[in-house]
Design a protein around this motif. Structure first.
Motif, mmCIF file in Angstrom:
data_model
loop_
_atom_site.group_PDB
_atom_site.id
_atom_site.type_symbol
_atom_site.label_atom_id
_atom_site.label_comp_id
_atom_site.label_asym_id
_atom_site.label_seq_id
_atom_site.Cartn_x
_atom_site.Cartn_y
_atom_site.Cartn_z
ATOM 1 N N PRO A 3 37.184 38.250 30.028
ATOM 2 C CA PRO A 3 37.713 38.116 28.672
ATOM 3 C C PRO A 3 39.241 38.122 28.684
ATOM 4 O O PRO A 3 39.862 38.609 29.618
ATOM 5 N N GLU A 4 39.819 37.573 27.626
ATOM 6 C CA GLU A 4 41.272 37.536 27.490
ATOM 7 C C GLU A 4 41.704 38.288 26.244
ATOM 8 O O GLU A 4 40.959 38.393 25.283
ATOM 9 N N VAL A 5 42.913 38.808 26.284
ATOM 10 C CA VAL A 5 43.543 39.421 25.124
ATOM 11 C C VAL A 5 44.614 38.449 24.667
ATOM 12 O O VAL A 5 45.402 37.952 25.472
ATOM 13 N N ASP A 28 47.841 35.982 26.411
ATOM 14 C CA ASP A 28 46.767 35.406 27.227
ATOM 15 C C ASP A 28 46.572 36.131 28.559
ATOM 16 O O ASP A 28 46.605 35.523 29.627
ATOM 17 N N LEU A 29 46.363 37.433 28.485
ATOM 18 C CA LEU A 29 46.165 38.249 29.683
ATOM 19 C C LEU A 29 44.682 38.523 29.900
ATOM 20 O O LEU A 29 43.911 38.636 28.950
ATOM 21 N N ASN A 30 44.287 38.647 31.141
ATOM 22 C CA ASN A 30 42.903 38.972 31.472
ATOM 23 C C ASN A 30 42.637 40.458 31.257
ATOM 24 O O ASN A 30 43.550 41.283 31.319
ATOM 25 N N VAL A 31 41.351 40.774 31.029
ATOM 26 C CA VAL A 31 40.915 42.152 30.830
ATOM 27 C C VAL A 31 39.838 42.460 31.861
ATOM 28 O O VAL A 31 38.945 41.651 32.098
ATOM 29 N N SER A 32 39.940 43.633 32.482
ATOM 30 C CA SER A 32 38.937 44.076 33.442
ATOM 31 C C SER A 32 38.636 45.543 33.177
ATOM 32 O O SER A 32 39.558 46.368 33.149
ATOM 33 N N ASN A 33 37.363 45.872 32.959
ATOM 34 C CA ASN A 33 36.955 47.253 32.668
ATOM 35 C C ASN A 33 37.748 47.844 31.506
ATOM 36 O O ASN A 33 38.247 48.967 31.582
#
Length: 76
Positions: A3-5, A28-33
């Motif tokens: 997902p992206e923020v 447009d940054l990625n999200v992890s956990n």
């Protein structure tokens, strides 16, 4: 696909200027956990204080009035 923020505001201190709290708006940054992944190039030489969702406008911060004349106290 991760997902992206859309946008985050990052509060940080530069290693060259530790007395001034700075902000940056990143997109447009990625999200992890449930954690936003900041680009390594951005993180270099910074102390990250907080990552907030969306665009944040700082109205007042610690030290904003350091250069102003101190208040004069009057005692009755």
């Amino acid at each position: 696909m991760q997902p992206e923020v859309n946008q985050v505001t990052v509060f940080y201190y530069d290693s060259d200027e530790l007395l001034t709290l700075k902000t940056a708006l990143l997109s447009d940054l990625n999200v992890s956990n449930d954690r936003v992944i900041l680009p390594q190039g951005f993180r270099h030489d910074k102390i990250i204080v907080a990552v907030c969702e969306g665009e944040v406008k700082v109205l007042n911060a610690l030290g904003d009035r350091v250069d102003q004349e101190p208040a004069r106290l009057q005692f009755a």
